[in-house]
Design an enzyme around this catalytic site. Structure first.
Site, short mmCIF file in Angstrom:
data_model
loop_
_atom_site.label_atom_id
_atom_site.label_comp_id
_atom_site.label_asym_id
_atom_site.label_seq_id
_atom_site.Cartn_x
_atom_site.Cartn_y
_atom_site.Cartn_z
N LYS A 13 0.84 -1.21 0.00
CA LYS A 13 0.00 0.00 0.00
C LYS A 13 0.88 1.26 0.00
CE LYS A 13 -2.02 -1.15 3.91
NZ LYS A 13 -1.32 -2.42 4.21
N ARG A 88 -9.71 0.38 8.83
CA ARG A 88 -9.29 -0.98 9.21
C ARG A 88 -10.41 -1.74 9.91
NH1 ARG A 88 -3.48 0.08 8.52
NH2 ARG A 88 -2.62 -1.40 9.99
N ARG A 127 11.78 -5.24 5.09
CA ARG A 127 11.48 -3.82 4.81
C ARG A 127 12.44 -2.90 5.55
NH1 ARG A 127 5.61 -1.84 5.45
NH2 ARG A 127 5.80 -3.09 7.34
N ARG A 159 11.31 -0.94 10.91
CA ARG A 159 10.19 -0.45 11.71
C ARG A 159 10.08 -1.26 12.99
NH1 ARG A 159 4.78 0.20 8.19
NH2 ARG A 159 3.88 -1.04 9.85
N ARG A 170 -0.24 -9.01 13.48
CA ARG A 170 -0.79 -8.04 12.52
C ARG A 170 -1.59 -8.76 11.42
NH1 ARG A 170 4.53 -5.00 11.14
NH2 ARG A 170 3.40 -4.18 9.34
P1 AP5 Z 1 4.81 -1.56 1.92
O1 AP5 Z 1 4.44 -0.80 0.71
O2 AP5 Z 1 5.56 -0.86 2.99
O3 AP5 Z 1 3.55 -2.35 2.51
P2 AP5 Z 1 2.22 -1.82 3.22
O4 AP5 Z 1 1.06 -2.45 2.54
O5 AP5 Z 1 2.25 -0.34 3.32
O6 AP5 Z 1 2.38 -2.54 4.61
P3 AP5 Z 1 2.40 -1.99 6.11
O7 AP5 Z 1 3.18 -2.97 6.91
O8 AP5 Z 1 2.81 -0.54 6.15
O9 AP5 Z 1 0.93 -2.11 6.47
P4 AP5 Z 1 0.35 -2.09 7.86
O10 AP5 Z 1 -1.05 -2.04 7.47
O11 AP5 Z 1 0.71 -3.18 8.78
O12 AP5 Z 1 1.05 -0.84 8.57
P5 AP5 Z 1 0.54 0.62 8.89
O13 AP5 Z 1 1.70 1.50 8.87
O14 AP5 Z 1 -0.64 0.97 8.10
O15 AP5 Z 1 5.67 -2.83 1.42
C1 AP5 Z 1 6.22 -3.76 2.33
C2 AP5 Z 1 7.60 -4.20 1.83
O16 AP5 Z 1 7.45 -4.93 0.60
C3 AP5 Z 1 8.57 -3.06 1.51
O17 AP5 Z 1 9.84 -3.48 1.87
C4 AP5 Z 1 8.45 -2.87 0.00
O18 AP5 Z 1 9.64 -2.38 -0.57
C5 AP5 Z 1 8.16 -4.29 -0.47
N1 AP5 Z 1 7.25 -4.34 -1.61
C6 AP5 Z 1 6.10 -3.62 -1.77
N2 AP5 Z 1 5.51 -3.96 -2.94
C7 AP5 Z 1 6.27 -4.94 -3.50
C8 AP5 Z 1 6.16 -5.70 -4.71
N3 AP5 Z 1 5.13 -5.52 -5.55
N4 AP5 Z 1 7.11 -6.63 -4.96
C9 AP5 Z 1 8.15 -6.82 -4.12
N5 AP5 Z 1 8.31 -6.12 -2.95
C10 AP5 Z 1 7.38 -5.20 -2.65
O19 AP5 Z 1 0.05 0.41 10.41
C11 AP5 Z 1 0.96 0.17 11.45
C12 AP5 Z 1 0.22 0.12 12.78
O20 AP5 Z 1 -0.38 1.40 13.04
C13 AP5 Z 1 -0.94 -0.89 12.85
O21 AP5 Z 1 -0.51 -2.18 13.20
C14 AP5 Z 1 -1.83 -0.23 13.92
O22 AP5 Z 1 -1.30 -0.48 15.21
C15 AP5 Z 1 -1.68 1.26 13.62
N6 AP5 Z 1 -2.69 1.74 12.66
C16 AP5 Z 1 -2.46 2.28 11.44
N7 AP5 Z 1 -3.61 2.61 10.83
C17 AP5 Z 1 -4.59 2.27 11.69
C18 AP5 Z 1 -6.01 2.34 11.62
N8 AP5 Z 1 -6.65 2.83 10.55
N9 AP5 Z 1 -6.71 1.87 12.69
C19 AP5 Z 1 -6.10 1.39 13.79
N10 AP5 Z 1 -4.77 1.28 13.92
C20 AP5 Z 1 -4.01 1.72 12.86
MG MG Z 2 2.40 1.00 4.90
#
Ligand code: AP5
Ligand code: MG
Length: 215
Positions: A13, A88, A127, A159, A170
Site C-alpha cells: 500500500k 481498518r 522492509r 520499523r 498483525r
Molecule cells: P509496503 O508498501 O511498505 O507495505 P504496506 O502495505 O504499506 O504494509 P504496512 O506494513 O505498512 O501495512 P500495515 O497495514 O501493517 O502498517 P501501517 O503503517 O498501516 O511494502 C512492504 C515491503 O514490501 C517493503 O519493503 C516494499 O519495498 C516491499 N514491496 C512492496 N511492494 C512490493 C512488490 N510488488 N514486490 C516486491 N516487494 C514489494 O500500520 C501500522 C500500525 O499502526 C498498525 O498495526 C496499527 O497499530 C496502527 N494503525 C495504522 N492505521 C490504523 C487504523 N486505521 N486503525 C487502527 N490502527 C491503525
Molecule cells: Mg504502509
C-alpha cells in the site's frame, strides 16, 4: 480522484501510494505514518498509540476517526487523496462515509492488493524505512546507497513493529478486523482487486490502467 489502497500488512500500500503521489500529485494519507510521526515526536497521541502498535493491535477507532476527519478537511485534499491504511474496521469505514458525505467527496475506487501470507512475511521482515516515509526492501527494492534513503539522504531503519511476533499478530488482526471490509466495498461496487504479488512496477502499471477510467 479519491483513492483507497487496501490490503494486508506488507501488501504494498505504502509503496504504491508513493508512486501515485509522484504521478498524480494527490496527497497520501497514511494513518500508520501519522501515528509513527506522533510516536517519534513523543506526543500524547504517540505515547498512547505506541503500546498498540508495538503489539500489532489496532489503535482504538475513536482516535483514528478523529485523525482522519481533521486530515481530510485540509486544503490539499480538495484535488483528491490517497488513503493508505484507513479504514481498518467497519466503524472506521462508516465514519469515513459520513465524513466524505459531509465534504461531498466520495471514494472513487478501492484498490485491493492481494498477496498471500508467506510473501507478506518476507516483505515485512526485509522492509527498511526512512523517517521521510520512503520504504525499501533489502532484496526487492534496496536503496541505491547502502542504508541511505534515495529521497532525503537519511539513514534507513527497520520499523519497530516489523518483527516476527508482531507480524503474526498483525496478519491475524487484519484477517479478523479488516478483511470484512472487502465485502463492505464490494457491495458498494467500488472494489477492484489486483494481484499484489507482481513486481512493484507491474502492479503500478495495472493501477494506472484502472485509474485511467476515473481521470
Ligand atoms: P509496503 O508498501 O511498505 O507495505 P504496506 O502495505 O504499506 O504494509 P504496512 O506494513 O505498512 O501495512 P500495515 O497495514 O501493517 O502498517 P501501517 O503503517 O498501516 O511494502 C512492504 C515491503 O514490501 C517493503 O519493503 C516494499 O519495498 C516491499 N514491496 C512492496 N511492494 C512490493 C512488490 N510488488 N514486490 C516486491 N516487494 C514489494 O500500520 C501500522 C500500525 O499502526 C498498525 O498495526 C496499527 O497499530 C496502527 N494503525 C495504522 N492505521 C490504523 C487504523 N486505521 N486503525 C487502527 N490502527 C491503525
Ligand atoms: Mg504502509
Amino acid at each position: 480522484m479519491n483513492i483507497m489502497l487496501f490490503g494486508p500488512p506488507g501488501a504494498g500500500k505504502g509503496t504504491q501510494a508513493k508512486k501515485l503521489v509522484d504521478f498524480y500529485g494527490f496527497p497520501q494519507i497514511s494513518t500508520g505514518d501519522i501515528l509513527r510521526a506522533n510516536v517519534r515526536e513523543g506526543t500524547e497521541l504517540g505515547l498512547a498509540a505506541k503500546a498498540y502498535m508495538d503489539k500489532g493491535e489496532l489503535v482504538p477507532d475513536d482516535v483514528l476517526i478523529g485523525i482522519i476527519k481533521n486530515r481530510l478537511k485540509e486544503e490539499d485534499c480538495k484535488k483528491g487523496f490517497i488513503l493508505d491504511g484507513y479504514p481498518r474496521t467497519v466503524p472506521q469505514a462508516d465514519a469515513l462515509e459520513a465524513i466524505l458525505d459531509e465534504i461531498g467527496r466520495p471514494i472513487d475506487v478501492v484498490l485491493n492488493l492481494e498477496v498471500h501470507d508467506e510473501m507478506l512475511v518476507g516483505r515485512i521482515s526485509g522492509r527498511l524505512m526512512c523517517k521521510c516515509g520512503a520504504s525499501y526492501h533489502i532484496i526487492s527494492n534496496p536503496p541505491k546507497k547502502d542504508r541511505i534513503c534515495d529521497i532525503c539522504g537519511g539513514e534507513v531503519f527497520q520499523r519497530a513493529d516489523d518483527n516476527a511476533e508482531t507480524v503474526d499478530n498483525r496478519l491475524d488482526v487484519y484477517e479478523k478486523q479488516t478483511q470484512p471490509l472487502i465485502n463492505y466495498y464490494k457491495k458498494k461496487g467500488i472494489l477492484v482487486t489486483l494481484d499484489g504479488r507482481r513486481g512493484i512496477d507491474v502492479v503500478f502499471n495495472n493501477i494506472k490502467g484502472i485509474l485511467a477510467k476515473f481521470a
